[in-house]
Design an enzyme around this catalytic site. Sequence first.
Site, short mmCIF file in Angstrom:
data_model
loop_
_atom_site.label_atom_id
_atom_site.label_comp_id
_atom_site.label_asym_id
_atom_site.label_seq_id
_atom_site.Cartn_x
_atom_site.Cartn_y
_atom_site.Cartn_z
CG HIS A 1 -2.52 -2.86 6.45
ND1 HIS A 1 -1.95 -3.06 5.12
CD2 HIS A 1 -1.41 -2.46 7.22
CE1 HIS A 1 -0.62 -2.77 5.14
NE2 HIS A 1 -0.26 -2.63 6.37
CE LYS B 1 0.41 5.34 -6.18
NZ LYS B 1 -0.29 6.31 -5.99
#
Lengths: 279, 185
Positions: free
Chosen positions: B38, B103
């Site tokens: 990222h 998650k």
Amino acid sequence: MRIIHTNDIVDAVARMCVKANTELPDDVRNKLSQAMEEETSPSAREVLRQLLENADLAAETKLPLCQDTGLAVFFVEVGDEARVEGGNLRDAINEGARKGYQEGYLRKSACDPFTRANTGDGTPAIIHFDFVPGDKLRIVFMAKGGGSENMSRVTMLAPAQGWEGIKKYVIERVAEAGPNPCPPTVLGIGIGGTFDHAAKIAKKSLMRRLDDTHPDPEIAAKEKELEEAVNRLGIGPMGLGGKTTVLSVKMTVEPCHLASLPLAVNVQCHSQRHEEVVL
Amino acid sequence: MAEYKLTTPLTDADITPLKAGDVVFLTGTIYSARDAAHKKLVELLDKGEDLPFDLQGAAIYYVGPSPAPPGRPIGAAGPTTSYRMDSYAPRLHRLGLKATIGKGKRNDETQKALQDHTAVYFGATGGAGALLSNSIKASEVIAFEELGPEAIRKMTVEDFPLLVINDSHGQELYAVPDRKAAGIE
């Protein structure tokens, strides 16, 4: 004096790394099955069912239970009458970890904190040594995942905060962590010592079997009290709600400075991967 | 709780009906990216360069798989904790990203981005890495190979089982911790 060769240590460590990462220990499997029976919410039951299916599949395919095969953490007890031959004990454990993580297709998750460059072989392992009577070498291994480790904390409470302060801190920590550390988790609680020692004994607590009972009945009662309180938070498996937020609470209590009340909470994910070998 | 079968690339029409708690089986192409990837994606955007994959309608899976053993397309491949990607997610949603898979909780900015750009946050079962890898039929590294487990992979999935955690209407599935029942309030 008993001689233990480093070759045996390397092989035993490599095997443990692979086994712990691919086979769910019986004590953990039993706790998950028991939790599934007790859960009434369908999503909680479904998560626990998936975790048990995952464990079956991992054992069958030899794939790791979780892609995060962790940092390799070892607690090593060296008997005073045991002597390691063939090299250095720390080097042998690191070599075993390197071998296990490579041969077992385990993820290498060790990196430089600043550049984030991967060390490439899963090492260095985190190794804690202790010296004990006898002529054995006991090595306990834990695959410590990052997601749950990130939810762990060390704090220095004031002595006046006492047990109530400890309980409040632990419960709040679990509430804040919510779904992040892959609940139902296992909590390793270290109370006492110094800032650093509290963290170490918290982690060492996680090396216990989930179905054991603390030998000191007062501490066993405190473990139970915390487990029940934390489970009343209702976070549940994967944070979807339910009765099982923690599978177990394991606590180690040691003397501390007059002025201090060190407290460490080490959070471990639901698969609580651990193995031990005695050489 | 409804059940949907969706295929990538995802459209507004796919996302809008989804509500927190719905089950989705996703088929098509998804891209792995986590922390270090990222950071690199955003550096490319800052320099005005193209990304290694098309963000339009894309789904990013926050995963760092274990190495593929012989005969399998991928090793264990469960989700990693998502909050670490919150500093990047809103910008990627603004550029067309439709779904992320991970998650754990998202922050307010990311949840708002889902509403502003008709996108969704899916949860996969954390720790079920062996089980989830069964839904991944192919995988190839397409960028940042030097990042090892954090490289960007193009993965082909079939009926990948997901749960809608944050929908595009501001709803979240996670339980609110009951501090009162636990005795700390």
